[in-house]
Design a protein around this motif. Sequence first.
Motif, PDB file in Angstrom:
ATOM      1  N   ASP A 186       0.803  -1.047  -0.040  1.00 34.90           N
ATOM      2  CA  ASP A 186       0.055   0.125   0.063  1.00 34.90           C
ATOM      3  C   ASP A 186       0.764   1.312   0.055  1.00 34.90           C
ATOM      4  O   ASP A 186       1.785   1.334   0.839  1.00 34.90           O
ATOM      5  CB  ASP A 186      -0.905   0.055   1.238  1.00 34.90           C
ATOM      6  N   ARG A 192      -4.408   6.185  -0.770  1.00 34.28           N
ATOM      7  CA  ARG A 192      -3.728   4.883  -0.744  1.00 34.28           C
ATOM      8  C   ARG A 192      -3.926   4.466  -2.249  1.00 34.28           C
ATOM      9  O   ARG A 192      -5.233   4.415  -2.909  1.00 34.28           O
ATOM     10  CB  ARG A 192      -4.243   4.122   0.194  1.00 34.28           C
ATOM     11  N   ARG A 194      -3.218   0.235  -4.096  1.00 32.08           N
ATOM     12  CA  ARG A 194      -2.604  -1.184  -3.924  1.00 32.08           C
ATOM     13  C   ARG A 194      -1.491  -1.198  -5.158  1.00 32.08           C
ATOM     14  O   ARG A 194      -2.187  -1.115  -6.283  1.00 32.08           O
ATOM     15  CB  ARG A 194      -3.806  -1.973  -3.984  1.00 32.08           C
ATOM     16  N   LEU A 228      -2.152  -3.119   4.581  1.00 30.73           N
ATOM     17  CA  LEU A 228      -2.474  -2.278   5.305  1.00 30.73           C
ATOM     18  C   LEU A 228      -2.184  -2.476   6.775  1.00 30.73           C
ATOM     19  O   LEU A 228      -1.618  -1.558   7.630  1.00 30.73           O
ATOM     20  CB  LEU A 228      -4.053  -1.914   5.124  1.00 30.73           C
TER      21      LEU A 228
END
Length: 432
Positions: A186, A192, A194, A228
């Motif tokens: 992340d 944020r 991915r 996370l």
Amino acid sequence: MSSTHASSCPECGTGLIVSPDSDLLHAAPWCPDCEWNLDHFTADPGVSWFWNRIHTADQRAGYRSDQLLARSGTASPVTRSSFVVLAAVSAVLLLVMAALVVTGVWLIVVGGQALSFVFGLLLIVLAVLIRPRFARLKPMLENSYRLTPGERPAVDALISRVATEISAPKPDVLLFDFSWNAGVVDTGILRRQRVMVLGVPLLLALRPQEVVALIGHELGHLKYADSLRSLLTQPARTTFGRLGQLVRPPLVSAVDNGIGFHLIVLFVWTIVGGTLAVFFYAIHRKLNAIAARDNRTVELRADEAAAHAGGTEAALRLQDVMAMLPLLTTLVQHHVPRNEAARQWRRMLSTVRDRDAATVTAWRQLSNRTDASLWASHPAPGRRHQWLSARPHREAAVMIDEADAERLEREIVPYAEALHRTMLKHTTEEPH
């Protein structure tokens, strides 16, 4: 890689001792049946006794931790209590770092004396040195290629198929780099994203169904938001280790540098800094021991996702490749013709894998020693193979046929050739 000697094991009396013959790895022999002497860790003669003690203690703790992985019957659920403890410690550490910065600024601005200025500056520097390192996308792009949506349709389609089968979210960003690794992370704090990173050399070493297992493993991490969780507990898991690194004595033995005044300095440093380092490393080890159980479970869940996507056999072969990396990494060199790197590297890697198939068990067991560490991001491949092989067999949810494999290969080839061009820039020797 290895040879089996006629001497029987002093522990179980049945197994024959295995010794590595390869120049790549120098290790003490062990018993493949009961694993006698597999937890033997040789001290580095070029490193100080203090660091050898710290390193060996970590290896032994990591070895025991990995054994728990292999012995667990099922992937127990990630515990909420461990996460709460680590997240709370992380929050306190972040407040302490903020307090160091505020106090340092106050001393510099209000102190009015040279000593206050110096002390305030030291507090700010300390906070900067032990700060958590959060992943950012921009630095990652400096050493990787970003694949835009639709640019590599075969790779995109494969990721979509695997994500659908294991009910995982797709990555927001896909990167190819030149590492022998793969991972998801992340990035960013407010925005944020991915990110999945696939190493081109590793993709060349894998067969198509093993690539499915690899992608399934990484998407398994995304399914449970493992990155996370790691982000939120990172300060607790790394801060005390960084403090230990700041105060620890030099790794090189003082005797190697001759007799002189520096021996007195090093002696004092070893006593004071060594004591503080042991204290910080003890806390670091305890916090990572708390995290270790969840970390093992995280990898087990991802390995189950790999078996779900690519099938148990492909997932097990993937672990074998990871165990054999000390051998396979030596094969990707610049000594290949231009525009032929991908084909020749793929052929050499496949040939060596077939040739060493009979010794893969030894590579697997040796990884249990060489990769043993509480600080390692993953348990040893041998232990993960041992655990997964005891699970119920699973057929692949996503199958790759020859046409899919050819399309996938065509999309990997340009990045392999880019790796070859990069290697040629760092050598004056022309390829054949």
